[in-house]
Design an enzyme around this catalytic site. Structure first.
Site, PDB file in Angstrom:
ATOM      1  N   LYS A   1      -1.305  -7.956 -18.831  1.00 40.53           N
ATOM      2  CA  LYS A   1      -0.585  -8.702 -17.665  1.00 40.53           C
ATOM      3  C   LYS A   1      -2.126  -9.455 -17.261  1.00 40.53           C
ATOM      4  CE  LYS A   1       1.122  -8.973 -13.787  1.00 40.53           C
ATOM      5  NZ  LYS A   1       2.652  -9.572 -14.215  1.00 40.53           N
TER       6      LYS A   1
ATOM      7  N   TRP B   1      -4.186  -1.468   0.010  1.00 38.91           N
ATOM      8  CA  TRP B   1      -4.383  -2.885  -1.440  1.00 38.91           C
ATOM      9  C   TRP B   1      -4.157  -3.911  -0.556  1.00 38.91           C
ATOM     10  CZ3 TRP B   1      -2.931  -4.404  -6.455  1.00 38.91           C
ATOM     11  CH2 TRP B   1      -3.308  -6.165  -6.942  1.00 38.91           C
TER      12      TRP B   1
ATOM     13  N   ASN C   1       0.640  -0.226   6.663  1.00 36.51           N
ATOM     14  CA  ASN C   1       1.044  -1.747   5.443  1.00 36.51           C
ATOM     15  C   ASN C   1       1.679  -2.627   6.234  1.00 36.51           C
ATOM     16  OD1 ASN C   1       1.098   0.888   3.183  1.00 36.51           O
ATOM     17  ND2 ASN C   1       2.817   0.794   2.819  1.00 36.51           N
ATOM     18  N   GLY C   2       1.298  -4.119   5.572  1.00 35.08           N
ATOM     19  CA  GLY C   2       2.199  -5.209   5.637  1.00 35.08           C
ATOM     20  C   GLY C   2       0.759  -6.275   6.976  1.00 35.08           C
TER      21      GLY C   2
ATOM     22  N   HIS D   1      13.331 -38.359 -27.241  1.00 35.93           N
ATOM     23  CA  HIS D   1      11.937 -38.984 -28.359  1.00 35.93           C
ATOM     24  C   HIS D   1      11.984 -37.931 -28.817  1.00 35.93           C
ATOM     25  CE1 HIS D   1      10.764 -42.496 -25.564  1.00 35.93           C
ATOM     26  NE2 HIS D   1      11.579 -41.698 -24.493  1.00 35.93           N
TER      27      HIS D   1
ATOM     28  N   GLU E   1       8.558 -22.840 -16.912  1.00 35.37           N
ATOM     29  CA  GLU E   1       8.780 -21.809 -16.689  1.00 35.37           C
ATOM     30  C   GLU E   1       9.993 -20.850 -16.930  1.00 35.37           C
ATOM     31  OE1 GLU E   1       7.175 -18.239 -15.355  1.00 35.37           O
ATOM     32  OE2 GLU E   1       6.223 -19.333 -15.657  1.00 35.37           O
TER      33      GLU E   1
ATOM     34  N   CYS F   1       0.696  -0.764   0.305  1.00 32.93           N
ATOM     35  CA  CYS F   1       0.235   0.257  -0.158  1.00 32.93           C
ATOM     36  C   CYS F   1       1.197   1.440   0.090  1.00 32.93           C
ATOM     37  CB  CYS F   1      -0.742  -0.063   1.239  1.00 32.93           C
ATOM     38  SG  CYS F   1      -1.712  -1.418   1.826  1.00 32.93           S
TER      39      CYS F   1
ATOM     40  N   GLU G   1       8.521 -14.246 -23.639  1.00 34.50           N
ATOM     41  CA  GLU G   1       7.950 -13.290 -23.220  1.00 34.50           C
ATOM     42  C   GLU G   1       8.816 -12.166 -23.142  1.00 34.50           C
ATOM     43  OE1 GLU G   1       4.708 -14.253 -19.662  1.00 34.50           O
ATOM     44  OE2 GLU G   1       6.571 -15.094 -18.436  1.00 34.50           O
TER      45      GLU G   1
ATOM     46  N   ARG H   1       2.034   1.734  -7.506  1.00 34.38           N
ATOM     47  CA  ARG H   1       2.241   0.579  -6.509  1.00 34.38           C
ATOM     48  C   ARG H   1       0.542  -0.302  -6.174  1.00 34.38           C
ATOM     49  NH1 ARG H   1       5.938   1.183  -2.469  1.00 34.38           N
ATOM     50  NH2 ARG H   1       5.084  -0.164  -1.080  1.00 34.38           N
TER      51      ARG H   1
ATOM     52  N   LYS I   1       9.549 -17.687 -19.867  1.00 34.21           N
ATOM     53  CA  LYS I   1       9.800 -15.758 -19.531  1.00 34.21           C
ATOM     54  C   LYS I   1      10.401 -15.385 -20.370  1.00 34.21           C
ATOM     55  CE  LYS I   1       7.513 -15.438 -15.554  1.00 34.21           C
ATOM     56  NZ  LYS I   1       7.044 -15.831 -16.397  1.00 34.21           N
TER      57      LYS I   1
END
Length: 623
Positions: free
Chosen positions: A618, A75, A101-102, A519, A496, A2, A503, A27, A500
């Site tokens: 996104k 957030w 925040n947290g 194979h 993954e 936040c 992308e 943020r 990356k």
């Protein structure tokens, strides 16, 4: 993640607070608020849900006047996005406000004690307990018995003692109407920075909030407090002792400040992962017993023990997390698990076990294919657990149970910290499933938890490979094809790593289970082909070493990830990246880091738009 902004000085606080919140919009947030103390020491609080423009409208209608105040953009983590859950939060008297925040880990037990003492709560948040804790600490001085010169040390002690009872991650700012011209800040495990101006002081979660006013900044360390006044700032330990801190001069421009000095949001988010994984694990490991997720998520031992099968549904990077989740669940809980691409699941006629539990994974909670797959499953009578980063998202509203990843907003289109947060959440879920079903013993669970606790520190150690990875990127960034291989729980990490690179650099890359090389894929290998082998310590390492030999025999350039102390890759691999020791089923979280860095550095060297790669969005909210 936040946004916090605080001001005390000679100018009107409201414009400073609103501009600071605008500077922190990057943020991410779902609600916002400001509170200002006027000349009569009355507090004026305004809050709104949605974009900052909603709060702006309220401010224009009734602008709070005063020279000290706090602002916050939230957030959501505890409690849906709403005006009641927006910050700042007040105590029962309405004279003390806090922003935070947290995550307060022990807020439920603190809240129960405070309610028993007569405190009335207005929100669903963990933050509000802090305001009431401080109020409770001020009660001995209520009724005006204290003279004005004693109220500042009273507040300091009440805040300090309150935080000796709090467990968790927090960056907190406090404003009390009885101490005009003063703010108090406390920090542990969440960022907080003080700005030093001429005749004014600033407080923020990030430097951009005050950068146009001053470049002199002091970063608070864990367990530190600050008292802000217009003529200066004093720093203390929570133990009460004073601390001398030297200001730094910030040389960043605004764009760099938003990225904390990193060139791209993606690189910043890669380096945030030790903290975001810690935040995802926070409050979920203890007490170590079956059903401990129930107060937060509703996932009781009964719900988990009745599941005969787990269906993991996701797309893209989240699907790779689901594949790893499958290994975790089958290992720790001993029940069948299947990870499916949501886009395929929804277009076939799946045969679903009526006692299956669906786990839907999505960073945004708005992925169209995943939402449709969840609705299909719910239509068949199955219950759904969401693993999601966004409280209040469509997925979290659709799900029966929500296991949030507390990673904060992720701005890089290529997911990094959201992915490792998903893996951390799935590890906790699998462990709870195993405990609830009696498959996982308490000593086994304790050993796993010990490794989970170490994980953020191990990730920080792994990030030290950055310079070595950059040198590899400089050597191979002009190569047009990469092959990534892995086995068992690290096969999805090969997928993954390849994703990356594709992308953000537009280089062709493929991820394969290493046992499938013969194979077909082995035909691609020659002396120009880098093969990235995920070969950290595992039950199938011997097999993996044989696959490395196969690649090397065909002339491949082998880049290997291995565990510290492992010597068998020397002479077999051209380049070795050494990672610290951890539990076999936690290596995917560590292994993701150097593969993210490799993709990042190659893309950056090629001049690609790392944060916004072509053709990608996104959140994929349409088919």
């Amino acid at each position: 993640m936040c946004g916090i902004i605080g001001y005390v000085g000679g100018r009107e606080a409201t414009p400073v607070l609103m501009e600071g919140l605008r500077r922190l919009e990057y943020r991410g947030y779902d609600s916002a608020g400001v509170c200002v103390a006027d000349a009569k020491n009355e507090l004026h609080l305004l809050r709104a849900v949605g974009k900052l423009s909603k709060l702006d409208e309220k401010v224009r209608e009734d602008t709070p006047k005063g020279k000290v105040g706090l602002g916050h953009s939230r957030w959501a983590t505890h409690g849906k996005p709403s005006e009641d859950n927006a910050h700042p939060h007040t105590d029962c008297t309405g004279k003390l406000v806090v922003i935070h925040n947290g995550i307060i880990e022990n807020y439920l037990e603190l809240k129960a004690d405070l309610q028993a003492a007569g405190h009335q709560f207005r929100s669903e948040t963990d933050t509000e307990v802090v305001a009431h804790l401080i109020e409770e600490g001020l009660k001995p001085f209520a009724g005006g018995r204290a003279t004005p010169d004693l109220k500042e040390p009273m507040l300091f002690e009440a805040v300090r003692k309150a935080f000796l009872k709090v467990r968790g991650a927090y960056a907190i700012a406090i404003l009390w109407a009885e101490t005009p011209g003063m703010l108090i800040a406390v920090k542990t495990a969440s960022p907080l920075v003080v700005g030093l101006g001429e005749g004014e002081s600033f407080l923020a979660s990030d430097v951009p909030a005050f950068l146009e006013h001053t470049r002199k900044a002091v970063f608070l360390e864990d367990g530190e407090m600050a008292i802000l006044k217009k003529d200066g700032v004093s720093f203390f330990k929570l133990s009460g002792g004073k601390v001398e801190k030297k200001p730094q001069t910030i040389a960043w421009d605004r764009a760099m400040a938003e990225k904390a000095g990193y060139r791209h949001f993606m690189l910043k988010e890669i380096h945030e992962q030790p903290q975001t994984v810690a935040d995802t694990l926070r409050g979920r490991l203890y007490p170590l017993k079956a059903g401990s997720l129930a107060p937060e998520t509703g996932l009781t031992s009964e719900v988990l023990s009745k599941a005969d099968r787990i269906e993991l549904l996701a797309c893209g990077t989240a699907h790779h997390a689901g594949l790893i989740g499958k290994y975790l669940i089958e290992h720790f809980a001993g029940i069948p698990a299947e990870a499916e691409m949501a886009s395929e699941f929804r277009y076939r006629d799946p045969v679903l076990d009526p006692n299956a539990l669906v786990v839907a994974i999505s960073q945004s909670g708005e992925t169209a294919d995943t939402l449709s797959a969840v609705k299909l499953a719910k239509g068949r009578g199955l219950r759904v657990v969401s693993v999601c980063n966004c409280l209040g998202s469509a997925l979290s509203r659709e799900a029966d149970f929500n296991l949030y990843t507390h990673c904060g907003p992720e701005f890089g289109v290529a997911s990094t910290k959201a992915f490792t947060g998903q893996l951390a959440a799935l590890a906790v879920f699998a462990m709870q499933l195993g405990l609830s079903r009696g498959k996982l013993s308490e000593p086994e669970a304790r050993a796993f938890v010990d490794e989970l606790v170490r994980l953020p520190a191990l990730m920080r150690q792994t990030l030290k490979l950055d310079a070595q990875v950059l040198e590899l990127a400089k050597r191979y960034f002009r190569v047009r094809d990469f092959l990534y291989i892995g086995r068992h729980v690290n096969y999805p990490i090969a997928l993954e790593g390849a994703l990356k690179l594709k992308e953000i650099s537009y280089i062709h890359a493929e991820g394969y289970p290493a046992g499938e090389m013969k194979h077909g894929p082995i035909a691609l290998i020659d002396e120009t082909m880098p093969v990235v082998a995920v070969a950290t310590e595992s039950s199938v390492l011997e097999k993996m070493l044989s696959n490395v030999e196969e690649a090397k025999a065909r002339g491949a350039i082998v880049i290997a990830l291995c565990t510290e102390g492992e010597k068998r890759l020397v002479g077999r691999a051209d380049h070795i990246l050494t990672l610290p020791k951890t539990h076999e089923f936690l290596y995917p979280i560590l292994n993701a880091v150097p593969l993210q860095l490799l993709a990042y550095h190659i893309a950056n060297l090629l001049g690609c738009d790392v944060d916004q790669p072509r053709n990608l969005a996104k959140s994929v909210t349409v088919e």
